[in-house]
Motif scaffolding. Structure first.
Motif, short mmCIF file in Angstrom:
data_model
loop_
_atom_site.label_atom_id
_atom_site.label_comp_id
_atom_site.label_asym_id
_atom_site.label_seq_id
_atom_site.Cartn_x
_atom_site.Cartn_y
_atom_site.Cartn_z
N GLU A 294 0.84 -1.21 0.00
CA GLU A 294 0.00 0.00 0.00
C GLU A 294 0.87 1.25 0.00
O GLU A 294 0.59 2.23 -0.71
N ALA A 295 1.91 1.24 0.81
CA ALA A 295 2.73 2.44 0.95
C ALA A 295 3.50 2.77 -0.32
O ALA A 295 3.80 3.95 -0.59
N LEU A 296 3.86 1.75 -1.11
CA LEU A 296 4.61 1.97 -2.35
C LEU A 296 3.72 2.13 -3.57
O LEU A 296 4.22 2.40 -4.67
N ALA A 297 2.41 1.97 -3.39
CA ALA A 297 1.50 2.06 -4.52
C ALA A 297 1.46 3.48 -5.07
O ALA A 297 1.58 4.47 -4.31
N PRO A 298 1.30 3.65 -6.38
CA PRO A 298 1.18 5.00 -6.96
C PRO A 298 0.03 5.77 -6.30
O PRO A 298 -1.05 5.23 -6.10
N GLY A 299 0.30 7.00 -5.96
CA GLY A 299 -0.72 7.84 -5.35
C GLY A 299 -0.88 7.69 -3.86
O GLY A 299 -1.70 8.37 -3.24
N ALA A 300 -0.11 6.80 -3.24
CA ALA A 300 -0.21 6.63 -1.78
C ALA A 300 0.25 7.90 -1.09
O ALA A 300 1.21 8.55 -1.52
N PRO A 301 -0.43 8.30 0.00
CA PRO A 301 0.00 9.50 0.72
C PRO A 301 1.40 9.31 1.29
O PRO A 301 1.76 8.21 1.75
N ALA A 302 2.19 10.35 1.28
CA ALA A 302 3.54 10.30 1.83
C ALA A 302 3.47 10.42 3.35
O ALA A 302 2.97 11.43 3.87
N LEU A 303 3.96 9.42 4.05
CA LEU A 303 3.92 9.44 5.51
C LEU A 303 5.04 10.30 6.10
O LEU A 303 4.95 10.73 7.24
N HIS A 304 6.11 10.52 5.32
CA HIS A 304 7.21 11.37 5.74
C HIS A 304 7.59 12.28 4.58
O HIS A 304 7.31 11.95 3.41
#
Length: 853
Positions: A294-304
């Motif tokens: 999920e974190a690497l998926a295109p369009g995923a929100p940047a957590l940092h």
């Protein structure tokens, strides 16, 4: 309510809250701190006392129930009992961190009072209500039998061996730990002390719109409530990457459920925690990213700000992709390993005391200087105004490297100018501190028709959770060790550590290598089956030898003992059709070009030699190792040698206790200082050297990963191991036989206990321990639900120490703390593969007698 209690033969009067437990009264009111608060749920046994002649868990016993009953704590043992139990647990090597030990002693007393000569099965059953994360139980069982023999008059306590190398020297810190005299941070009280508590949200990811502490400030006993606006220095801290906020500010997002938003200091723990309910936070819950995919998926929100990819590691040797095409046998699989919890017995605790215009912070950490640097930055104070002192450390295993409670206690103490103690509950500890990385590993391994390894291609994805901690370094070790201790001419490895909204993942015994070892060793079993070779034979013919090169390009040195470990367990492996085998290796020291220094000062004070070093002992027996090195080098007896560890005002920086480094790094620094002392002692006495200080340093100079040097030195040394796991007819683990190339065994008694504890930790990783998450939040937030193995579930263990050469440093000592755990899960998986023919690609292993319903 007002109560009269009969405690250790004395009538004691107390005024307590009607909800108080016996443990709370013993510790806070009567100052009997031998009983420890490890869980607060009656699971760990560290709080065990005897009430009415029976062992009880004081943390779950209402104090009102104790009225009219005789209560005996570890402090109430008779002088003869104290002598015997202290000796028995020390002589057996049954003491490591010591946090659980007084509770074990009281359980042993209750058993031996009713059954003076119990058998091993009875002892195991008596101790099954207790947890020990350090020792593996085997030596504790031996200790109880020794105590019984001494109490019956069959043997008399004896002294350990002299403090030379290779001797079963009795560690000096054992007796006070056994008798509850060792001071852990939560045992401390100082005048005017306040108690801290931390406010967190019940969700993993949220945008903070507002924080209102007005009502909380008015609650009974509350002295201060702090938010991010009250931090005087740099709010973002971290062991390496400064990405972790001490307090999340309005306008920011929380990144996991352990994030702190506000702090409370009050006159009692109850009042501090009660005030948390009156802190009002306006927030918008956001969908958490709960997997690397999920974190690497295109369009995923940047957590940092840097995005969701913390780090990437590449290891390349030869042309693996091309070489695979020439292989006679190729195996490809994808492996899954879970988050796991350290479950050290001592929850995190810190006491911050304002003094001399600064702060003294008493804590429990693996690196006082790492904590010191972050507190200086957070409080914006000169370095000499912060002093960090370790009390006894009740286990760590990598889980006490990051800031946890130290910065929050320090902020509250600085704001109130009063001492503040902050101790996490077990639920907070499970919720907040970094875990073992969950990993997905896809591995392709190829060999020729004879079973010689030709190529390996691997892709590793590590869930590093909300913050970096040591995630980049853990990934690096997982990648550089993914080949196992084998000769492979062609290697391509790619690893990625990915931010998610799961709990942070960081250092944990083995530091990424248990994960990749599970994959590689399973691959070895499958290749062996494809060829028709014995799993032992395929390992033997591919095992590294002097002159071979690792995947990093480092040339294997002459001191390698992997083949000797294989020989040591061969008979055990061949004795059973359901035996599993696995090999492993692990670096000693930080390596990969990272500055790495061990330091020790030897001061002659009052006719004695005092060793000063900031190196932390978290149960591994470092104090005895350093004393033995000084005794060996100088010829002085242990009786005139003391050790002072982990105080930034007194001890030189020896780096963090991590990477199995302290015996080698600080051991070598100590040896160098002792050599200078020995030279000065020629023709002189200690009295003539009064006031002299002898300093020792050892710098482990290494090359970075992917160095352009032809033969880089990636690490100063490696330790090697082979483990065999035997199953009985019912498919339960009946025995583990393990051999370790550890260089010089400075104290075999201590080493064996460390290894046995590491094996049991590895068995739990293989069979029973899991850490499921739901929307980023741990589903199991009590110690009793983590699947930790207990004394009645642990198999017999046989340990072989292989002393082959060792490094040129510290008399050849190499570390074993991490290595002890690494091959166990793979060996267990191999045993079940032979038992039922099923290939298991995930941990904990499914379809075994240990599988939870």
């Amino acid at each position: 309510m007002h109560l009269q209690l009969l405690v250790n033969g004395q009538q004691r009067e107390v005024d307590v809250n009607e909800e108080a437990t016996l443990l709370e009264v013993l510790r806070e009111h009567l100052r009997l701190t031998g009983a420890k608060n490890g869980c607060g749920e009656g699971t760990c046994g560290a709080c065990t006392v005897i009430m009415g002649g029976k062992a009880v868990r004081a943390c779950r016993t209402p104090v009102a129930r104790a009225v009219g009953q005789e209560i005996i704590t570890v402090e109430g043992l008779t002088p003869r009992e104290k002598e015997i139990y202290a000796w028995a647990f020390t002589a057996a090597g049954a003491v490591q961190c010591g946090f659980c030990t007084p509770g074990m002693v009281m359980e042993a007393k209750a058993l031996l009072d009713r059954q003076p000569d119990p058998g091993e099965a009875e002892i195991r059953q008596a101790l099954k209500a207790h947890l020990c994360r350090c020792t593996g139980y085997q030596k504790i069982i031996t200790a109880v039998r020794l105590a019984g023999q001494a109490l019956r008059g069959e043997i008399e306590p004896y002294r350990g061996e002299p403090a030379g190398l290779g001797k079963a020297f009795f560690r000096p810190d054992a007796p006070p730990k056994v008798l509850g005299e060792a001071v852990f941070v939560d045992d401390m009280q100082v005048p005017g002390m306040l108690y801290g508590a931390v406010f967190r949200l019940p969700v993993a990811r949220a945008r903070i719109k507002g924080i209102d502490t007005t009502v909380a400030r008015k609650q009974p006993g509350v002295v201060a409530v702090l938010t991010a606006d009250d931090i005087p220095g740099k709010r973002y801290q971290g062991h390496i990457f400064k990405d972790w906020p001490a307090l999340v500010a309005v306008g920011e997002e929380t990144r996991y459920a352990g994030d702190a938003l506000a702090l409370v200091a009050a006159k009692s723990t109850r009042e501090a925690r009660a005030a948390l309910d009156f802190i009002k936070v306006d927030y918008e819950e956001l969908p958490p990213l709960t997997s690397p995919e999920e974190a690497l998926a295109p369009g995923a929100p940047a957590l940092h700000p840097r995005g969701n990819l913390l780090s990437e590691t590449q290891v390349k040797k030869g042309d693996a992709e091309a070489a695979l095409r020439s292989c006679a046998h190729v195996v490809t699989n994808t492996y899954q390993t879970p988050f796991t919890e350290h479950a050290f017995l001592e929850p995190e605790s810190a006491l911050a005391v304002p003094e001399n215009g600064g702060l003294t912070v008493y804590t429990s950490t693996q690196g006082v200087y790492e904590i010191h640097a972050q507190l200086v930055s957070l409080l914006n104070l000169p370095p000499d105004k912060i002093r960090v002192i370790n009390r006894f450390v009740g286990g760590g295993f990598g889980g006490k490297e990051d800031l946890s409670v130290q910065h929050h206690a320090a902020l509250l103490a600085w704001a109130t100018q009063r001492p503040v103690k902050l101790t996490w509950t077990r639920r907070e500890s499970i919720l907040c501190h970094p875990k073992r990385h969950a990993m997905t590993i896809t591995m392709t391994t190829g060999c020729d028709a004879a079973g010689n390894l030709v190529a390996l291609v691997a892709d590793l994805v590590a869930d590093t959770g909300a913050y970096a901690s040591l995630g980049a370094q853990v990934l690096e070790r997982a990648c550089t060790h993914a080949t196992g201790p084998y000769r492979i001419p062609n290697v391509t490895i790619r690893g990625r550590a990915v931010y998610t909204n799961n709990p942070p993942a960081g250092a944990f015994r083995g530091f990424g290598v248990p994960q990749s070892n599970f994959a590689m060793e399973t691959q070895m079993n499958l290749l062996a089956a494809a060829i028709g070779l014995s799993p032992w034979q395929i390992r033997w013919q591919n095992a590294l030898e002097p002159g071979d090169t690792l995947a990093t390009g480092q040339v294997v040195s002459e001191d390698i003992g992997i083949k000797e470990t294989l020989l040591a367990v061969k008979e055990a492996y061949e004795s059973s059709p359901c035996a599993g085998i696995a090999c492993a290796f692990k670096n000693v020291g930080l390596g990969v070009g990272t500055p790495d220094t061990g330091r020790a000062n030897l001061a002659v004070e009052g006719g004695r030699v005092r060793i000063y070093s900031s190196a932390a002992c978290m149960g591994q027996g470092l104090e005895s190792v350093l004393i033995q090195i000084v005794a060996e080098t100088t010829g002085l007896p242990a009786e005139v040698i003391d050790c002072v560890l982990s105080d930034t005002a007194l001890t030189p920086d020896a780096g963090c206790t991590t990477a199995s480094r302290q015996s080698l790094f600080t051991g070598e620094a100590t040896r160098r200082a002792a050599a200078a002392l020995a030279e000065a002692l020629r023709g002189r006495t200690l009295a003539e050297l009064e006031g002299r200080v002898f300093r020792g340093e050892f710098h482990g100079v290494t090359d970075p990963l992917n160095s352009t040097r032809e033969h880089p030195l990636t690490h100063v040394g490696y330790s090697y191991a082979t483990q065999v796991v035997l199953l009985d007819d019912a498919g339960k683990v009946s025995k583990v036989v393990a051999a370790y190339d550890i260089g010089r065994a400075i104290n075999p008694l201590n080493l064996e206990g460390q290894i046995e504890g590491g094996i049991v930790m590895g068995l739990g990783y293989a069979l029973t321990e899991d850490f499921p998450l739901r929307e980023g939040i741990p589903e199991r937030q009590t110690l009793g639900r983590l699947g930790l193995l207990r004394s009645h579930q642990v198999p017999a263990m046989e340990v072989h120490l292989i002393e082959k050469g060792g490094t040129p440093y510290a008399y050849g000592a190499k570390g074993v703390g991490e290595l002890a755990t690494i091959p166990t899960a793979a060996a267990v998986a191999g045993a079940y593969y032979r038992f039922d023919g099923k290939v298991r690609l995930s941990l904990p292993l499914e379809g075994t007698p240990y599988t939870r319903g």
